[in-house]
Design an enzyme around this catalytic site. Structure first.
Site, PDB file in Angstrom:
ATOM      1  N   ASP A   1       0.862  -1.211   0.146  1.00  0.00           N
ATOM      2  CA  ASP A   1      -0.085  -0.035  -0.158  1.00  0.00           C
ATOM      3  C   ASP A   1       0.726   1.092   0.145  1.00  0.00           C
ATOM      4  OD1 ASP A   1      -3.376   0.706   1.032  1.00  0.00           O
ATOM      5  OD2 ASP A   1      -1.896   2.163   0.857  1.00  0.00           O
ATOM      6  N   ILE A   2       0.501   2.150  -0.631  1.00  0.00           N
ATOM      7  CA  ILE A   2       1.411   3.431  -0.961  1.00  0.00           C
ATOM      8  C   ILE A   2       1.430   4.357   0.373  1.00  0.00           C
ATOM      9  CG2 ILE A   2      -0.433   5.209  -1.665  1.00  0.00           C
ATOM     10  CD1 ILE A   2       1.529   5.902  -4.126  1.00  0.00           C
TER      11      ILE A   2
ATOM     12  N   ASN B   1     -13.038  -3.325   2.390  1.00  0.00           N
ATOM     13  CA  ASN B   1     -13.929  -2.111   2.419  1.00  0.00           C
ATOM     14  C   ASN B   1     -14.708  -2.502   0.978  1.00  0.00           C
ATOM     15  OD1 ASN B   1     -13.064  -0.589   4.540  1.00  0.00           O
ATOM     16  ND2 ASN B   1     -11.667   0.339   3.531  1.00  0.00           N
TER      17      ASN B   1
ATOM     18  N   GLU C   1     -12.643   3.603  -1.370  1.00  0.00           N
ATOM     19  CA  GLU C   1     -12.097   4.759  -2.177  1.00  0.00           C
ATOM     20  C   GLU C   1     -11.730   4.129  -3.713  1.00  0.00           C
ATOM     21  OE1 GLU C   1      -8.378   6.678  -0.960  1.00  0.00           O
ATOM     22  OE2 GLU C   1      -9.406   6.883   0.933  1.00  0.00           O
ATOM     23  N   VAL C   2     -11.188   2.892  -3.783  1.00  0.00           N
ATOM     24  CA  VAL C   2     -10.839   2.213  -5.141  1.00  0.00           C
ATOM     25  C   VAL C   2     -11.968   1.156  -5.573  1.00  0.00           C
ATOM     26  CG1 VAL C   2      -8.760   1.173  -6.570  1.00  0.00           C
ATOM     27  CG2 VAL C   2      -8.449   2.773  -4.610  1.00  0.00           C
TER      28      VAL C   2
ATOM     29  N   HIS D   1     -10.327  -5.105  -3.310  1.00  0.00           N
ATOM     30  CA  HIS D   1      -8.955  -5.448  -2.630  1.00  0.00           C
ATOM     31  C   HIS D   1      -9.026  -5.615  -1.177  1.00  0.00           C
ATOM     32  CE1 HIS D   1      -9.983  -1.165  -2.769  1.00  0.00           C
ATOM     33  NE2 HIS D   1      -9.386  -0.940  -1.431  1.00  0.00           N
TER      34      HIS D   1
ATOM     35  N   HIS E   1      -7.201  -5.319   2.111  1.00  0.00           N
ATOM     36  CA  HIS E   1      -5.729  -4.869   3.006  1.00  0.00           C
ATOM     37  C   HIS E   1      -5.466  -5.961   4.079  1.00  0.00           C
ATOM     38  CE1 HIS E   1      -6.908  -0.525   2.212  1.00  0.00           C
ATOM     39  NE2 HIS E   1      -8.186  -1.026   2.013  1.00  0.00           N
TER      40      HIS E   1
HETATM   41  P1  5GP Z   1      -9.945   1.797   0.331  1.00  0.00           P
HETATM   42  O1  5GP Z   1     -10.314   3.082   0.968  1.00  0.00           O
HETATM   43  O2  5GP Z   1     -10.577   1.766  -1.132  1.00  0.00           O
HETATM   44  O3  5GP Z   1     -10.259   0.245   0.945  1.00  0.00           O
HETATM   45  O4  5GP Z   1      -8.347   1.617   0.064  1.00  0.00           O
HETATM   46  C1  5GP Z   1      -7.594   1.986  -0.970  1.00  0.00           C
HETATM   47  C2  5GP Z   1      -6.162   1.725  -0.710  1.00  0.00           C
HETATM   48  O5  5GP Z   1      -5.475   2.081  -1.948  1.00  0.00           O
HETATM   49  C3  5GP Z   1      -5.639   3.008   0.438  1.00  0.00           C
HETATM   50  O6  5GP Z   1      -4.844   2.124   1.389  1.00  0.00           O
HETATM   51  C4  5GP Z   1      -4.657   3.794  -0.328  1.00  0.00           C
HETATM   52  O7  5GP Z   1      -3.220   3.953   0.313  1.00  0.00           O
HETATM   53  C5  5GP Z   1      -4.157   2.497  -1.551  1.00  0.00           C
HETATM   54  N1  5GP Z   1      -3.423   3.466  -2.783  1.00  0.00           N
HETATM   55  C6  5GP Z   1      -4.293   4.410  -3.268  1.00  0.00           C
HETATM   56  N2  5GP Z   1      -3.715   4.776  -4.573  1.00  0.00           N
HETATM   57  C7  5GP Z   1      -2.662   3.999  -4.703  1.00  0.00           C
HETATM   58  C8  5GP Z   1      -1.497   3.652  -5.547  1.00  0.00           C
HETATM   59  O8  5GP Z   1      -1.444   4.377  -6.413  1.00  0.00           O
HETATM   60  N3  5GP Z   1      -0.641   2.636  -5.136  1.00  0.00           N
HETATM   61  C9  5GP Z   1      -0.605   1.895  -4.162  1.00  0.00           C
HETATM   62  N4  5GP Z   1       0.225   1.140  -3.929  1.00  0.00           N
HETATM   63  N5  5GP Z   1      -1.649   1.949  -3.085  1.00  0.00           N
HETATM   64  C10 5GP Z   1      -2.488   3.016  -3.390  1.00  0.00           C
END
Ligand code: 5GP
Length: 119
Positions: free
Chosen positions: A34-35, A92, A100-101, A105, A107
């Protein structure tokens, strides 16, 4: 349920448009760092298929995709050395979870005491 949109960041990672730090990969899944890690270990596990969320994947993925996705977990936790110390998986899914994405995924977080499930 959302329609899959290939403009999402994880689709771009799968297409090689955006770089990632790969932890594990096979025909069906990719796992990468994760970034913005929330714990010493914070891996993201994604299917290579186009699934928006856990509910989409649970309903529509093939048996093989589901099998490979779940089997990948212990590969990752062993590579990251948290198989024995323990870890948590968070998926999520949808608006209430603040996903968000819009590409499914997991985590996979660990490497410290993680506290209670919800803040
Ligand atoms: P969500 O809120 O959708 O469950 O989590 C999205 C996750 O994607 C976040 O933990 C965020 O840090 C990670 N993330 C967003 N953009 C990038 C990216 O460009 N590269 C990587 N490796 N992780 C990302």
């Amino acid at each position: 349920m959302f329609k899959y949109n290939k403009e999402n960041i994880f689709s771009k990672i799968l297409d090689g448009e955006i770089p990632n730090n790969t932890i594990y990969e096979n025909e069906y899944v990719l796992a990468f760092e994760d970034i913005n890690p929330q714990s010493p270990v914070h891996a993201l596990l994604i299917p290579k298929g186009e699934y928006t969320s856990m509910s989409d994947f649970s309903e529509n993925a093939s048996d093989k995709e589901i099998l490979f996705f779940i089997r990948a977990i212990s590969k990752i936790t062993k590579i990251k050395d948290i198989n024995e110390t323990g870890f948590r998986i968070i998926a999520n899914s949808g608006p209430d979870s603040l996903q968000e994405v819009p590409h499914l995924h997991f985590h996979i977080v660990g490497g410290r005491k993680l506290g209670s499930i919800l803040p």
